[in-house]
Design a protein around this motif. Structure first.
Motif, PDB file in Angstrom:
ATOM      1  N   VAL A   8       0.840  -1.200   0.000  1.00  0.00           N
ATOM      2  CA  VAL A   8       0.000   0.000   0.000  1.00  0.00           C
ATOM      3  C   VAL A   8       0.875   1.251   0.000  1.00  0.00           C
ATOM      4  N   ILE A   9       1.916   1.241   0.816  1.00  0.00           N
ATOM      5  CA  ILE A   9       2.816   2.403   0.889  1.00  0.00           C
ATOM      6  C   ILE A   9       3.455   2.669  -0.475  1.00  0.00           C
ATOM      7  N   GLU A  10       3.879   1.617  -1.164  1.00  0.00           N
ATOM      8  CA  GLU A  10       4.482   1.781  -2.488  1.00  0.00           C
ATOM      9  C   GLU A  10       3.472   2.336  -3.489  1.00  0.00           C
ATOM     10  N   HIS A  77      -1.834  -5.998   6.562  1.00  0.00           N
ATOM     11  CA  HIS A  77      -1.147  -7.223   6.130  1.00  0.00           C
ATOM     12  C   HIS A  77       0.300  -6.921   5.744  1.00  0.00           C
ATOM     13  N   ASP A  78       0.505  -5.803   5.033  1.00  0.00           N
ATOM     14  CA  ASP A  78       1.868  -5.414   4.639  1.00  0.00           C
ATOM     15  C   ASP A  78       2.768  -5.233   5.858  1.00  0.00           C
ATOM     16  N   GLY A 110      -2.684 -11.759  13.448  1.00  0.00           N
ATOM     17  CA  GLY A 110      -3.376 -10.691  12.748  1.00  0.00           C
ATOM     18  C   GLY A 110      -3.441 -10.889  11.250  1.00  0.00           C
ATOM     19  N   GLU A 111      -2.561 -11.746  10.695  1.00  0.00           N
ATOM     20  CA  GLU A 111      -2.558 -12.015   9.263  1.00  0.00           C
ATOM     21  C   GLU A 111      -3.628 -13.030   8.872  1.00  0.00           C
ATOM     22  N   THR A 112      -4.122 -13.803   9.829  1.00  0.00           N
ATOM     23  CA  THR A 112      -5.045 -14.892   9.497  1.00  0.00           C
ATOM     24  C   THR A 112      -6.438 -14.718  10.100  1.00  0.00           C
TER      25      THR A 112
END
Length: 288
Positions: A8-10, A77-78, A110-112
């Motif tokens: 997202v940042i990219e 997620h990132d 937190g990823e799942t």
């Protein structure tokens, strides 16, 4: 939609020059405070960045996302990918590293586990006449603790470390009740038996397990899966730890306690994401 290969940042940095000045203020705040922003709803971000909710939505769409809610989830997620991790052959030879190791195990959840699934679990618990919390063996204290703390939140619970007791209690359950089954393997005999009995009584069910496709998770309303990526240490022993189960219990209790606030936040995000349709996006090109 944004390319999945980019973060997202990219994506924000790549499209930054094409954003309008108000949108850049929202983008600047996100770029400077990504960890803080993943905990904010759209109203909070608009206030912090000195913009409006509509501006935040337009910025997200210009960057390549459907809205702020989607972008926030992907950014979370990132950030999760960059958390501390350790090789399984690495010795944790200081207190700092031991606690970082434990923190990394919890952060990986937190990823799942999606917030919507926690909200769904909380809704089931709040609407239940009685909640039965069950586990077997050395996981039983986790069930006892969760049942006790749910009662502190005003939710009637039944919990016991003796399988004969919780099986007898569940036999009296109804379709107005919910069972919470905790089993890392998803195959604990007494827990599976209790779940089968609960199904016969048409009870709602929540499963906390490390395995998604088991007899325990079949036909359940809500599965909170433990994916423990940090489970081995150098000596080759998997720590007999229920840290992840405790973390999920804490998350459930938090959402139960602040359920109304979570629901309002979800509604605000959905309303804001739907606010800016294609016509609004076209008109925004001409706004000063």
């Amino acid at each position: 939609m944004a390319e999945k290969s980019n973060s997202v940042i990219e994506d924000i940095k790549a499209k930054y020059d094409k954003l309008f000045s108000a949108e850049k203020r929202a983008a600047d705040y996100i770029l400077a405070n990504p960890g803080e922003c993943i905990m904010m709803n759209i109203s909070e971000l608009a206030q912090k960045s000195g913009t409006s909710e509509a501006t935040v939505v337009r910025m997200c769409k210009h960057v390549g996302y459907q809205g702020y809610y989607q972008m926030r989830l992907l950014m979370s997620h990132d950030l999760g990918k960059n958390r501390v991790s350790y090789d399984e052959n690495e010795m944790l030879n200081s207190a700092r590293r031991l606690f970082d190791f434990s923190a990394a195990r919890i952060a990986a959840l937190g990823e799942t586990i999606d917030i919507e699934m926690l909200i769904k679990a909380a809704r089931l618990l709040r609407m239940s006449r009685m909640v039965y919390v069950i586990a077997a063996g050395n996981t039983s204290p986790i069930a006892m603790d969760l049942g006790f703390r749910l009662e502190r939140c005003g939710i009637p619970c039944s919990y016991s470390m003796i399988p004969e007791h919780f099986l007898n209690h569940i036999s009296l359950g109804t379709s107005d009740d919910t069972i919470i089954a905790i089993s890392r393997s998803g195959a604990s005999k007494q827990v599976v038996q209790a779940m089968e009995l609960a199904r016969k009584n048409n009870m709602h069910s929540i499963v906390i397990s490390g395995e998604r496709k088991t007899q325990l998770t079949e036909y359940t309303d809500c599965v909170l899966q433990i994916v423990d990526k940090q489970k081995k240490i150098r000596v080759g022993i998997e720590p007999d730890s229920h840290l992840c189960e405790m973390a999920i219990s804490d998350a459930i209790l938090y959402v139960v306690r602040y359920f109304d606030a979570f629901m309002k936040s979800a509604q605000d995000n959905k309303k804001a994401d739907n606010y800016s349709d294609d016509v609004e996006l076209l008109l925004s090109e001409y706004k000063l």
